[in-house]
Design a protein around this motif. Sequence first.
Motif, PDB file in Angstrom:
ATOM      1  N   THR A   1      10.670  28.444   3.877  1.00  0.00           N
ATOM      2  CA  THR A   1      11.249  28.004   2.829  1.00  0.00           C
ATOM      3  C   THR A   1      10.293  26.568   2.702  1.00  0.00           C
ATOM      4  O   THR A   1       9.367  26.384   1.671  1.00  0.00           O
ATOM      5  CB  THR A   1      12.315  27.561   3.398  1.00  0.00           C
TER       6      THR A   1
ATOM      7  N   VAL B   1      14.712  31.456   0.899  1.00  0.00           N
ATOM      8  CA  VAL B   1      13.329  31.051  -0.322  1.00  0.00           C
ATOM      9  C   VAL B   1      13.928  31.664  -1.065  1.00  0.00           C
ATOM     10  O   VAL B   1      13.936  30.765  -2.387  1.00  0.00           O
ATOM     11  CB  VAL B   1      11.775  32.204   0.397  1.00  0.00           C
TER      12      VAL B   1
ATOM     13  N   THR C   1       5.457  23.743  -4.683  1.00  0.00           N
ATOM     14  CA  THR C   1       6.537  23.324  -5.947  1.00  0.00           C
ATOM     15  C   THR C   1       6.712  21.179  -6.097  1.00  0.00           C
ATOM     16  O   THR C   1       7.329  21.280  -7.226  1.00  0.00           O
ATOM     17  CB  THR C   1       7.043  23.948  -5.904  1.00  0.00           C
ATOM     18  N   TYR C   2       7.524  21.920  -5.421  1.00  0.00           N
ATOM     19  CA  TYR C   2       8.574  19.462  -5.005  1.00  0.00           C
ATOM     20  C   TYR C   2       7.761  18.724  -5.271  1.00  0.00           C
ATOM     21  O   TYR C   2       7.991  18.331  -6.059  1.00  0.00           O
ATOM     22  CB  TYR C   2       8.844  20.210  -3.236  1.00  0.00           C
TER      23      TYR C   2
ATOM     24  N   SER D   1      16.668  29.421  -1.949  1.00  0.00           N
ATOM     25  CA  SER D   1      16.557  27.846  -2.426  1.00  0.00           C
ATOM     26  C   SER D   1      15.707  28.116  -3.700  1.00  0.00           C
ATOM     27  O   SER D   1      16.087  26.943  -4.902  1.00  0.00           O
ATOM     28  CB  SER D   1      14.673  27.836  -1.278  1.00  0.00           C
ATOM     29  N   GLY D   2      14.799  29.079  -4.298  1.00  0.00           N
ATOM     30  CA  GLY D   2      14.855  29.321  -5.695  1.00  0.00           C
ATOM     31  C   GLY D   2      15.982  29.177  -6.956  1.00  0.00           C
ATOM     32  O   GLY D   2      15.946  28.669  -7.183  1.00  0.00           O
TER      33      GLY D   2
ATOM     34  N   GLY E   1      10.589  32.656  -7.099  1.00  0.00           N
ATOM     35  CA  GLY E   1      11.154  33.004  -5.951  1.00  0.00           C
ATOM     36  C   GLY E   1      10.892  34.258  -4.770  1.00  0.00           C
ATOM     37  O   GLY E   1      10.307  34.577  -4.806  1.00  0.00           O
TER      38      GLY E   1
ATOM     39  N   TRP F   1      16.552  19.643  -5.887  1.00  0.00           N
ATOM     40  CA  TRP F   1      16.042  19.313  -4.310  1.00  0.00           C
ATOM     41  C   TRP F   1      16.663  18.942  -3.228  1.00  0.00           C
ATOM     42  O   TRP F   1      16.876  19.439  -1.768  1.00  0.00           O
ATOM     43  CB  TRP F   1      14.353  18.864  -4.288  1.00  0.00           C
TER      44      TRP F   1
ATOM     45  N   PRO G   1       1.501  30.856  -2.427  1.00  0.00           N
ATOM     46  CA  PRO G   1       2.403  29.483  -2.088  1.00  0.00           C
ATOM     47  C   PRO G   1       1.074  27.961  -3.080  1.00  0.00           C
ATOM     48  O   PRO G   1       1.890  27.043  -4.392  1.00  0.00           O
ATOM     49  CB  PRO G   1       2.582  28.676  -1.234  1.00  0.00           C
TER      50      PRO G   1
ATOM     51  N   SER H   1       6.536  27.670   1.623  1.00  0.00           N
ATOM     52  CA  SER H   1       6.368  28.539  -0.280  1.00  0.00           C
ATOM     53  C   SER H   1       7.330  26.830  -1.232  1.00  0.00           C
ATOM     54  O   SER H   1       6.747  27.300  -2.336  1.00  0.00           O
ATOM     55  CB  SER H   1       7.142  29.042   0.154  1.00  0.00           C
ATOM     56  N   TRP H   2       8.021  26.306  -1.084  1.00  0.00           N
ATOM     57  CA  TRP H   2       7.967  25.344  -2.135  1.00  0.00           C
ATOM     58  C   TRP H   2       7.950  24.382  -2.457  1.00  0.00           C
ATOM     59  O   TRP H   2       8.190  23.068  -2.771  1.00  0.00           O
ATOM     60  CB  TRP H   2       9.861  25.640  -1.999  1.00  0.00           C
TER      61      TRP H   2
ATOM     62  N   LYS I   1      11.813  30.740 -12.205  1.00  0.00           N
ATOM     63  CA  LYS I   1      11.795  29.460 -10.575  1.00  0.00           C
ATOM     64  C   LYS I   1      12.151  30.417 -10.037  1.00  0.00           C
ATOM     65  O   LYS I   1      12.617  30.976  -8.455  1.00  0.00           O
ATOM     66  CB  LYS I   1      13.024  28.632 -10.172  1.00  0.00           C
TER      67      LYS I   1
END
Length: 455
Positions: free
Chosen positions: A274, A404, A281-282, A407-408, A84, A417, A66, A277-278, A80
């Motif tokens: 989640t 996850v 990137t956020y 979400s991607g 993911g 988001w 991640p 993992s994200w 994306k």
Amino acid sequence: MADKAPSDAKSGCNVFLLEPENLSRDRAAAEEPEDPNRWPRHLARKWTLALFFGTCLLYCARMAMPICAVSMATTFHWTKIETGLVLGGFFWGYCLTQILGGYISDKVGGEQILFLSAVSWSLITAATPLLAHLGSHTVALMTGARFLMGMLQGVFFPSLASLCSQRVLERERAILMSTLNSGCSLGTLLLGGFGSMLLVNHSWEAVFYCTGVLSGLWALTVWLCFLKGNVSVSRMQSTEYSQRTSTPWLILLKNSSVWAMIIAHMCACSTGYTLLSWLPTYFEETFPHASKLVFNVFPWLVAVPSAFLGGYLSNYLITQGYSVASVRKIMQSLAMGGSSMFIMLLSRPVTFSSAVTLVSVAMGMSILSSCGVSLNVQDLTPTCAGALYGFMNMLGAFMGLVLVSLSGYLIDVTLSWTTVFAVIVLVNSTGLFVFLVFGDARRVDLHVYSPLIVI
């Protein structure tokens, strides 16, 4: 105030426990030091320290992808959805070995399972950059590497649950589990800071190399200091464990409190995975000019002391007369309900400092789950805690995989988001509601094995 265990009509038999819950626990606690399977206090302290560093490095290895996902996506031109898929590959493998790891640990002890697991995932971590440059199909190669990583790490936490149930006194389990969960946060914190510096000053490959080598050194230390020449460390001698020949899964899984724990754990795991993992990137997309070191470090800087405080708060409430079930629900309410409140605030436009603050508080509260459903499995079924924890962790990993990947997809399609954060809050709220209504802390396996059962 002690609660009396009612008859279990759902299991198909009438059950009468002759002692109150707290009295039973006190008597069990008084007898625990005589159990040859329990670690002596000095050995328990050494193992706690070793396992603290082990969980720290496990999360360093888990978070390497991640942390490096944005850099790798730029290098290999991933979308994306492809990112993911790579991140979600971990959870496919993680699902497969949970029950097996817990079952074997319940039968023979978890120390050697932990060691073999650590050796394996340290090797695959160090080898990840080499696999990435093997060919042009990097998405498939990295998804496979993450799948293998998930399989190798999948036995780790069920083994810890089994060890905690078999080797540690009941009154000390909250401290041990909160310490180990603080190790998870510290690992994420260290990789967030150290990994960010490696990304800026070197390359993403260096993150995997350093993490793999350090994890291998930890495994070597455990072998030399604890396991080498100790052939009896995993031999189970306790009467309670040796007399049990099989786990009555059908009976256990008919109990509403078991399913409440499983559902709450599934929801907590999936939302946690989640966010892990994200979130990098956020922050990189929402605040492209912000320092990576800040958003990769501060949330976990809060989570480390929060985990320790959660363990002490849990023990304090129990000593003040709160029932164990009430304490588990209080801690889970803070973990899932409290964190959701702050995650929900991220849906509106916020500044970088506000976003870091909200995420930090949310992470600090979510870690309190280590004194909620994570301990509840040892309350309900200590004789098969590893296998049951593996089962619910498998379901949590599968739900994490779905969330996850979803979400991607949502980020790629909506370019926002807000929907992702709304889904996280919804899943958390659902799991918490079920646990508050149906959760309990009375031992379920006593309904099966106890001589006090009347049919």
